[in-house]
Design a protein around this motif. Structure first.
Motif, PDB file in Angstrom:
ATOM      1  N   GLY A  81       0.789  -1.229   0.000  1.00 42.48           N
ATOM      2  CA  GLY A  81       0.000   0.000   0.000  1.00 42.48           C
ATOM      3  C   GLY A  81       0.814   1.268   0.000  1.00 42.48           C
ATOM      4  N   ASP A  82       2.124   1.163   0.259  1.00 42.97           N
ATOM      5  CA  ASP A  82       2.967   2.358   0.250  1.00 42.97           C
ATOM      6  C   ASP A  82       3.240   2.805  -1.178  1.00 42.97           C
ATOM      7  N   TYR A  83       3.608   4.076  -1.312  1.00 44.04           N
ATOM      8  CA  TYR A  83       3.828   4.691  -2.616  1.00 44.04           C
ATOM      9  C   TYR A  83       5.311   4.748  -2.956  1.00 44.04           C
ATOM     10  N   ILE A  84       5.578   4.746  -4.262  1.00 44.18           N
ATOM     11  CA  ILE A  84       6.931   4.950  -4.752  1.00 44.18           C
ATOM     12  C   ILE A  84       6.866   5.948  -5.903  1.00 44.18           C
ATOM     13  N   ALA A  85       7.700   6.972  -5.822  1.00 46.16           N
ATOM     14  CA  ALA A  85       7.850   7.931  -6.918  1.00 46.16           C
ATOM     15  C   ALA A  85       9.152   7.589  -7.626  1.00 46.16           C
ATOM     16  N   LEU A  86       9.068   7.372  -8.919  1.00 45.24           N
ATOM     17  CA  LEU A  86      10.236   7.041  -9.736  1.00 45.24           C
ATOM     18  C   LEU A  86      10.402   8.096 -10.817  1.00 45.24           C
ATOM     19  N   VAL A  87      11.609   8.575 -10.969  1.00 37.95           N
ATOM     20  CA  VAL A  87      11.915   9.544 -12.007  1.00 37.95           C
ATOM     21  C   VAL A  87      13.178   9.075 -12.715  1.00 37.95           C
ATOM     22  N   SER A  88      13.113   9.000 -14.036  1.00 41.54           N
ATOM     23  CA  SER A  88      14.327   8.640 -14.766  1.00 41.54           C
ATOM     24  C   SER A  88      15.191   9.884 -14.893  1.00 41.54           C
ATOM     25  N   TYR A  89      16.461   9.657 -14.806  1.00 41.79           N
ATOM     26  CA  TYR A  89      17.424  10.753 -14.943  1.00 41.79           C
ATOM     27  C   TYR A  89      18.026  10.619 -16.328  1.00 41.79           C
ATOM     28  N   ASN A  90      17.655  11.503 -17.199  1.00 42.18           N
ATOM     29  CA  ASN A  90      18.046  11.436 -18.581  1.00 42.18           C
ATOM     30  C   ASN A  90      17.158  10.402 -19.275  1.00 42.18           C
ATOM     31  N   THR A  91      17.525   9.953 -20.436  1.00 42.86           N
ATOM     32  CA  THR A  91      16.689   9.005 -21.177  1.00 42.86           C
ATOM     33  C   THR A  91      16.960   7.579 -20.713  1.00 42.86           C
ATOM     34  N   TYR A  92      16.080   6.691 -21.084  1.00 40.48           N
ATOM     35  CA  TYR A  92      16.272   5.301 -20.708  1.00 40.48           C
ATOM     36  C   TYR A  92      15.919   4.399 -21.879  1.00 40.48           C
ATOM     37  N   ILE A 106       4.017  -2.418  -8.698  1.00 44.58           N
ATOM     38  CA  ILE A 106       3.579  -1.075  -8.283  1.00 44.58           C
ATOM     39  C   ILE A 106       2.479  -0.551  -9.201  1.00 44.58           C
ATOM     40  N   GLY A 107       1.859  -1.456  -9.949  1.00 52.46           N
ATOM     41  CA  GLY A 107       0.710  -1.094 -10.772  1.00 52.46           C
ATOM     42  C   GLY A 107       1.023  -0.372 -12.064  1.00 52.46           C
ATOM     43  N   VAL A 108       2.224  -0.553 -12.587  1.00 59.66           N
ATOM     44  CA  VAL A 108       2.616   0.129 -13.812  1.00 59.66           C
ATOM     45  C   VAL A 108       2.811  -0.888 -14.935  1.00 59.66           C
ATOM     46  N   ASN A 109       2.184  -0.619 -16.066  1.00 55.60           N
ATOM     47  CA  ASN A 109       2.368  -1.438 -17.256  1.00 55.60           C
ATOM     48  C   ASN A 109       3.574  -0.877 -18.001  1.00 55.60           C
ATOM     49  N   VAL A 110       4.678  -1.597 -17.986  1.00 53.55           N
ATOM     50  CA  VAL A 110       5.925  -1.103 -18.576  1.00 53.55           C
ATOM     51  C   VAL A 110       5.778  -0.845 -20.075  1.00 53.55           C
ATOM     52  N   ALA A 111       4.833  -1.482 -20.727  1.00 62.08           N
ATOM     53  CA  ALA A 111       4.622  -1.265 -22.157  1.00 62.08           C
ATOM     54  C   ALA A 111       4.134   0.164 -22.433  1.00 62.08           C
ATOM     55  N   SER A 112       3.574   0.828 -21.418  1.00 66.28           N
ATOM     56  CA  SER A 112       3.088   2.198 -21.602  1.00 66.28           C
ATOM     57  C   SER A 112       4.223   3.217 -21.574  1.00 66.28           C
ATOM     58  N   LEU A 113       5.417   2.797 -21.165  1.00 63.58           N
ATOM     59  CA  LEU A 113       6.566   3.706 -21.138  1.00 63.58           C
ATOM     60  C   LEU A 113       7.212   3.744 -22.517  1.00 63.58           C
ATOM     61  N   LYS A 114       7.590   4.907 -22.942  1.00 63.27           N
ATOM     62  CA  LYS A 114       8.209   5.090 -24.255  1.00 63.27           C
ATOM     63  C   LYS A 114       9.724   5.185 -24.093  1.00 63.27           C
ATOM     64  N   GLY A 115      10.444   4.229 -24.652  1.00 69.09           N
ATOM     65  CA  GLY A 115      11.899   4.228 -24.584  1.00 69.09           C
ATOM     66  C   GLY A 115      12.493   5.463 -25.238  1.00 69.09           C
ATOM     67  N   GLY A 116      13.663   5.858 -24.772  1.00 68.68           N
ATOM     68  CA  GLY A 116      14.330   7.015 -25.325  1.00 68.68           C
ATOM     69  C   GLY A 116      13.856   8.334 -24.753  1.00 68.68           C
ATOM     70  N   GLN A 117      12.919   8.299 -23.828  1.00 66.21           N
ATOM     71  CA  GLN A 117      12.418   9.506 -23.183  1.00 66.21           C
ATOM     72  C   GLN A 117      12.583   9.373 -21.676  1.00 66.21           C
ATOM     73  N   CYS A 118      12.345  10.442 -20.964  1.00 66.06           N
ATOM     74  CA  CYS A 118      12.350  10.398 -19.499  1.00 66.06           C
ATOM     75  C   CYS A 118      10.974   9.956 -19.022  1.00 66.06           C
ATOM     76  N   PHE A 119      10.906   9.435 -17.797  1.00 70.39           N
ATOM     77  CA  PHE A 119       9.608   9.092 -17.240  1.00 70.39           C
ATOM     78  C   PHE A 119       9.513   9.524 -15.790  1.00 70.39           C
ATOM     79  N   THR A 120       8.279   9.764 -15.363  1.00 68.00           N
ATOM     80  CA  THR A 120       7.952  10.040 -13.971  1.00 68.00           C
ATOM     81  C   THR A 120       6.771   9.146 -13.641  1.00 68.00           C
ATOM     82  N   ILE A 121       6.896   8.367 -12.561  1.00 64.23           N
ATOM     83  CA  ILE A 121       5.862   7.383 -12.199  1.00 64.23           C
ATOM     84  C   ILE A 121       5.542   7.529 -10.716  1.00 64.23           C
ATOM     85  N   LEU A 122       4.275   7.464 -10.400  1.00 67.11           N
ATOM     86  CA  LEU A 122       3.854   7.302  -9.013  1.00 67.11           C
ATOM     87  C   LEU A 122       3.138   5.968  -8.959  1.00 67.11           C
TER      88      LEU A 122
END
Length: 128
Positions: A81-92, A106-122
């Motif tokens: 039930g705890d939260y995690i904030a993830l931020v990519s530093y630069n591209t991934y 943590i309830g995130v579908n990795v397919a929704s992330l676009k490679g080559g860009q930064c991401f911010t996830i809660l």
């Protein structure tokens, strides 16, 4: 320059994670994974006079492009039930298959992330 900046990781596939208690929203660290960056250790447990900030900075993959398991260990150490904030530093650029089960915790579908860009996830552990 901050005293801990000499230990920062630079380049692609770097992420910063902050964990938050579900009830108090106070940041915390898990005892199974020690924050390696001195700037992420500004906490009484590490000898800092006040609880200021605690975060993880880590490389998401190794030179072979596979999961380093750091993120997996951090999430496993969290309370349900705890939260995690993830931020990519630069591209991934990561192997989606290698990370899909990790991000699913943590309830995130990795397919929704676009490679080559930064991401911010809660995300929220085990409540997807």
């Amino acid at each position: 320059m901050h005293e801990g900046s000499k230990n920062y990781l630079f380049g692609s596939n770097i992420a910063i994670a902050i964990l938050f208690d579900n009830y108090t929203l106070k940041p915390y660290w898990v005892s199974s994974v020690f924050p390696q960056n001195p700037a992420g250790q500004m906490w009484k447990d590490f000898g800092y006079p006040i609880d200021s900030q605690v975060f993880y900075q880590f490389r998401m993959d190794n030179s072979k492009g596979t999961n380093t398991s750091t993120l997996d260990s951090i999430i496993d150490g969290m309370n349900t039930g705890d939260y995690i904030a993830l931020v990519s530093y630069n591209t991934y650029s990561i192997n989606s298959n290698d990370f899909s089960s990790v991000f699913a915790k943590i309830g995130v579908n990795v397919a929704s992330l676009k490679g080559g860009q930064c991401f911010t996830i809660l995300g929220r552990k085990d409540l997807s």
